[in-house]
Scaffold this motif. Structure first.
Motif, PDB file in Angstrom:
ATOM      1  N   ALA A  64       0.809  -1.220   0.000  1.00 17.70           N
ATOM      2  CA  ALA A  64       0.000   0.000   0.000  1.00 17.70           C
ATOM      3  C   ALA A  64       0.842   1.271   0.000  1.00 17.70           C
ATOM      4  CB  ALA A  64      -0.951   0.003   1.193  1.00 17.70           C
ATOM      5  N   ALA A 101      -1.959   2.445  -9.032  1.00 18.00           N
ATOM      6  CA  ALA A 101      -3.144   1.773  -8.483  1.00 18.00           C
ATOM      7  C   ALA A 101      -3.127   1.794  -6.956  1.00 18.00           C
ATOM      8  CB  ALA A 101      -3.230   0.348  -9.009  1.00 18.00           C
ATOM      9  N   ALA A 102      -1.953   1.561  -6.357  1.00 14.01           N
ATOM     10  CA  ALA A 102      -1.858   1.585  -4.896  1.00 14.01           C
ATOM     11  C   ALA A 102      -2.063   3.003  -4.369  1.00 14.01           C
ATOM     12  CB  ALA A 102      -0.500   1.047  -4.441  1.00 14.01           C
ATOM     13  N   ARG A 141      -5.752   4.070  -5.191  1.00 14.55           N
ATOM     14  CA  ARG A 141      -6.678   3.039  -4.715  1.00 14.55           C
ATOM     15  C   ARG A 141      -7.812   2.786  -5.698  1.00 14.55           C
ATOM     16  NH1 ARG A 141      -3.368   3.993  -1.062  1.00 14.55           N
ATOM     17  NH2 ARG A 141      -3.354   3.475   1.129  1.00 14.55           N
ATOM     18  N   ALA A 142      -7.406   2.793  -6.973  1.00 15.20           N
ATOM     19  CA  ALA A 142      -8.350   2.569  -8.069  1.00 15.20           C
ATOM     20  C   ALA A 142      -7.553   2.087  -9.282  1.00 15.20           C
ATOM     21  CB  ALA A 142      -9.092   3.860  -8.407  1.00 15.20           C
ATOM     22  N   PRO A 197      -5.756  -1.815  -7.982  1.00 13.03           N
ATOM     23  CA  PRO A 197      -5.452  -1.870  -6.552  1.00 13.03           C
ATOM     24  C   PRO A 197      -5.742  -3.269  -6.017  1.00 13.03           C
ATOM     25  CG  PRO A 197      -7.597  -0.881  -6.876  1.00 13.03           C
ATOM     26  CD  PRO A 197      -7.017  -1.128  -8.245  1.00 13.03           C
ATOM     27  N   ILE A 198      -5.041  -3.641  -4.977  1.00  9.92           N
ATOM     28  CA  ILE A 198      -5.303  -4.905  -4.302  1.00  9.92           C
ATOM     29  C   ILE A 198      -6.139  -4.553  -3.072  1.00  9.92           C
ATOM     30  CG2 ILE A 198      -4.313  -6.951  -3.213  1.00  9.92           C
ATOM     31  CD1 ILE A 198      -1.693  -6.252  -4.835  1.00  9.92           C
ATOM     32  N   MET A 199      -7.428  -4.851  -3.170  1.00 10.32           N
ATOM     33  CA  MET A 199      -8.386  -4.477  -2.122  1.00 10.32           C
ATOM     34  C   MET A 199      -8.908  -5.737  -1.433  1.00 10.32           C
ATOM     35  SD  MET A 199      -8.568  -1.106  -2.650  1.00 10.32           S
ATOM     36  CE  MET A 199     -10.036  -0.574  -1.791  1.00 10.32           C
ATOM     37  N   GLU A 225     -10.331  -2.452   1.919  1.00  7.32           N
ATOM     38  CA  GLU A 225      -9.063  -1.829   2.326  1.00  7.32           C
ATOM     39  C   GLU A 225      -7.996  -2.088   1.267  1.00  7.32           C
ATOM     40  OE1 GLU A 225      -5.689  -2.052   5.860  1.00  7.32           O
ATOM     41  OE2 GLU A 225      -7.603  -3.072   6.159  1.00  7.32           O
ATOM     42  N   CYS A 226      -7.313  -1.030   0.847  1.00 12.70           N
ATOM     43  CA  CYS A 226      -6.248  -1.183  -0.143  1.00 12.70           C
ATOM     44  C   CYS A 226      -4.979  -1.659   0.557  1.00 12.70           C
ATOM     45  CB  CYS A 226      -5.977   0.146  -0.856  1.00 12.70           C
ATOM     46  SG  CYS A 226      -4.726  -0.013  -2.144  1.00 12.70           S
ATOM     47  N   GLY A 264      -0.919  -2.737  -4.844  1.00 15.95           N
ATOM     48  CA  GLY A 264      -1.278  -2.561  -6.246  1.00 15.95           C
ATOM     49  C   GLY A 264      -0.547  -3.559  -7.098  1.00 15.95           C
ATOM     50  N   ALA A 285      -9.264 -11.252  -3.587  1.00 11.20           N
ATOM     51  CA  ALA A 285      -9.356  -9.787  -3.442  1.00 11.20           C
ATOM     52  C   ALA A 285     -10.656  -9.280  -4.039  1.00 11.20           C
ATOM     53  CB  ALA A 285      -8.173  -9.128  -4.133  1.00 11.20           C
TER      54      ALA A 285
END
Length: 138
Positions: A40, A68-69, A72-73, A102-104, A108-109, A112, A136
């Protein structure tokens, strides 16, 4: 208000699972890829340039993961009108090219992922396969 809060982290096991799933998806497409995973805060956790992937795509894959991280998109969420300016202002560390997600986990992020060397659709498909492999949010 508490001065701390609990947070999730991306484990090395999850990173290896994501890399394996991304490689398998890239092989299904017949397109070698550069795959980059960051936490993150943008710290590099895992990376591979598959045999035959374009070596300069490693740089764009890292930019996609960082973007992306950071936002957060998906990288494509950056508006067309500001993509070039953001890229220049960050020395190329941010991009609006497709292939960064992002890796959600439960909203929560935690990082990425950035993919580069294929078409935008191939890059997104490979990133999505990696996210699915760890459950994810998609």
């Amino acid at each position: 208000m508490s001065p701390t809060q609990p947070s999730r982290i991306l484990t090395h096991d999850a990173v290896m699972t994501m890399l394996s799933a991304a490689i398998a998806e890239a092989e299904n497409h017949g397109q070698p890829q550069c795959i980059v995973i960051v936490d993150a805060s943008g710290e590099l956790l895992g990376e591979i340039r598959m045999t035959g992937a374009k070596f300069l795509s490693r740089k764009s894959a890292r930019s996609k993961a960082l973007t992306a991280a950071s936002i957060r998109a998906a990288t494509t969420a950056i508006p067309d009108a500001v993509r070039q300016a953001i890229g220049m202002a960050t020395g190329g560390h941010m991009t609006g090219l497709p292939g960064g997600l992002p890796i959600m986990i439960e909203g929560e992020c935690i990082g990425g992922i950035g993919i580069g060397s294929g078409s935008g659709d191939q890059d997104v498909a490979v990133a999505t396969a990696a996210l699915k492999a760890i459950g994810a949010d998609i």
